[in-house]
Design an enzyme around this catalytic site. Structure first.
Site, short mmCIF file in Angstrom:
data_model
loop_
_atom_site.label_atom_id
_atom_site.label_comp_id
_atom_site.label_asym_id
_atom_site.label_seq_id
_atom_site.Cartn_x
_atom_site.Cartn_y
_atom_site.Cartn_z
N GLU A 5 1.66 -16.01 -13.48
CA GLU A 5 1.99 -15.00 -14.50
C GLU A 5 3.50 -14.96 -14.69
O GLU A 5 4.24 -14.66 -13.77
CB GLU A 5 1.48 -13.62 -14.08
N ARG A 28 9.78 -9.91 -19.09
CA ARG A 28 10.74 -8.87 -18.73
C ARG A 28 12.18 -9.34 -18.81
O ARG A 28 13.10 -8.57 -18.56
CB ARG A 28 10.50 -8.41 -17.29
N THR A 48 3.23 -8.54 -18.61
CA THR A 48 4.00 -7.47 -19.23
C THR A 48 3.81 -7.51 -20.76
O THR A 48 4.74 -7.34 -21.54
CB THR A 48 5.50 -7.51 -18.85
N LYS A 82 -6.62 -5.64 -14.93
CA LYS A 82 -5.56 -5.53 -13.93
C LYS A 82 -5.52 -4.07 -13.47
O LYS A 82 -5.61 -3.16 -14.31
CB LYS A 82 -4.24 -5.93 -14.60
C1 3PG Z 1 4.75 -6.28 -11.21
O1 3PG Z 1 4.31 -6.00 -12.30
O2 3PG Z 1 5.93 -6.17 -10.88
C2 3PG Z 1 3.74 -6.86 -10.31
O3 3PG Z 1 2.69 -5.99 -10.17
C3 3PG Z 1 4.28 -7.27 -9.01
O4 3PG Z 1 4.45 -6.19 -8.19
P1 3PG Z 1 5.03 -6.44 -6.75
O5 3PG Z 1 6.48 -6.84 -6.91
O6 3PG Z 1 4.87 -5.12 -6.05
O7 3PG Z 1 4.21 -7.54 -6.13
#
Ligand code: 3PG
Length: 213
Positions: free
Chosen positions: A47, A51, A75, A135
């Protein structure tokens, strides 16, 4: 019909490995090397979060140069983000949440989509539009496995890809749950290793994660 096809494809993609590395990347030029390290370790489904400014170019570079990788765009917050993912040729799109506009766009769109949920109301919205693989975000912060247990009563057919606060220390508990198809997490490829180009550390963490189930 399309949504059933998408659902089957998303099942296949998320079943490829127990962990989906969640990537936030600042330098698109390093993306193919990063993806090769993850694939070499056994994590093909990746993924890339929308961002950073580099995210779209990073995803494009991986799709072009690392065909073994299966790139999802994360995202995804709007129909425009979903379109961006589809136009890039991403294999799927995934969101920390959902909105009526996003669910509508993805329900008739060209690539599979996993909306994000936390509550029963979120699930009603998703299931009504045909989305049953979701999710769960932010999984740890929102209450963890007891939330999935509770939601499984009214929503027995829904399955989850939890992310948020999952790490090497607790991932086994998550993966032992029958409603969880895979988990997402940033720990296999953390930002510090990506910016340092520490591909061997990422590969070895990916290998450990790939062997979890
Ligand atoms: C996120 O969207 O940042 C992911 O869920 C990853 O989260 P994490 O950094 O806690 O694994």
């Amino acid at each position: 019909m399309t949504i059933n096809k998408h659902r089957a494809r998303l099942d296949e993609i998320l079943a490829l490995a127990p962990v989906i590395p969640v990537i936030t990347i600042d330098d698109a030029a390093s993306a193919p090397a990063l993806a090769r390290a993850l694939v070499a370790g056994g994590l093909r489904t990746i993924e890339i979060t929308l961002r950073t400014k580099a995210a779209v170019d990073a995803a494009r570079a991986i799709i072009a140069e690392v065909p073994e990788a299966i790139v999802g765009i994360g995202t995804v917050l709007s129909p425009a983000d979903y379109d961006t993912a589809a136009k890039l040729g991403a294999a799927f799109a995934i969101s920390p949440g959902q909105s009526p506009e996003l669910l509508d766009a993805a329900a008739s769109g060209p690539i599979p989509f996993a909306p994000g949920i936390q509550t029963a109301s979120d699930l009603i919205a998703c299931v009504t539009c045909g989305f049953e693989l979701v999710k769960f975000f932010p999984a740890t912060q929102a209450g963890g496995l007891p939330v999935i247990d509770a939601l499984s009563g009214p929503f027995p057919s829904v399955r989850y890809c939890p992310t948020g606060g999952i790490s090497e220390a607790n991932v086994a508990q998550w993966l032992a749950h029958p409603k969880i198809v895979a988990v997402g997490g940033s720990w296999p490829a953390p930002a510090r290793d990506i910016s340092a180009g520490n591909w061997s550390a990422i590969e070895s963490r990916a290998r450990a994660a790939a062997g979890l189930r």
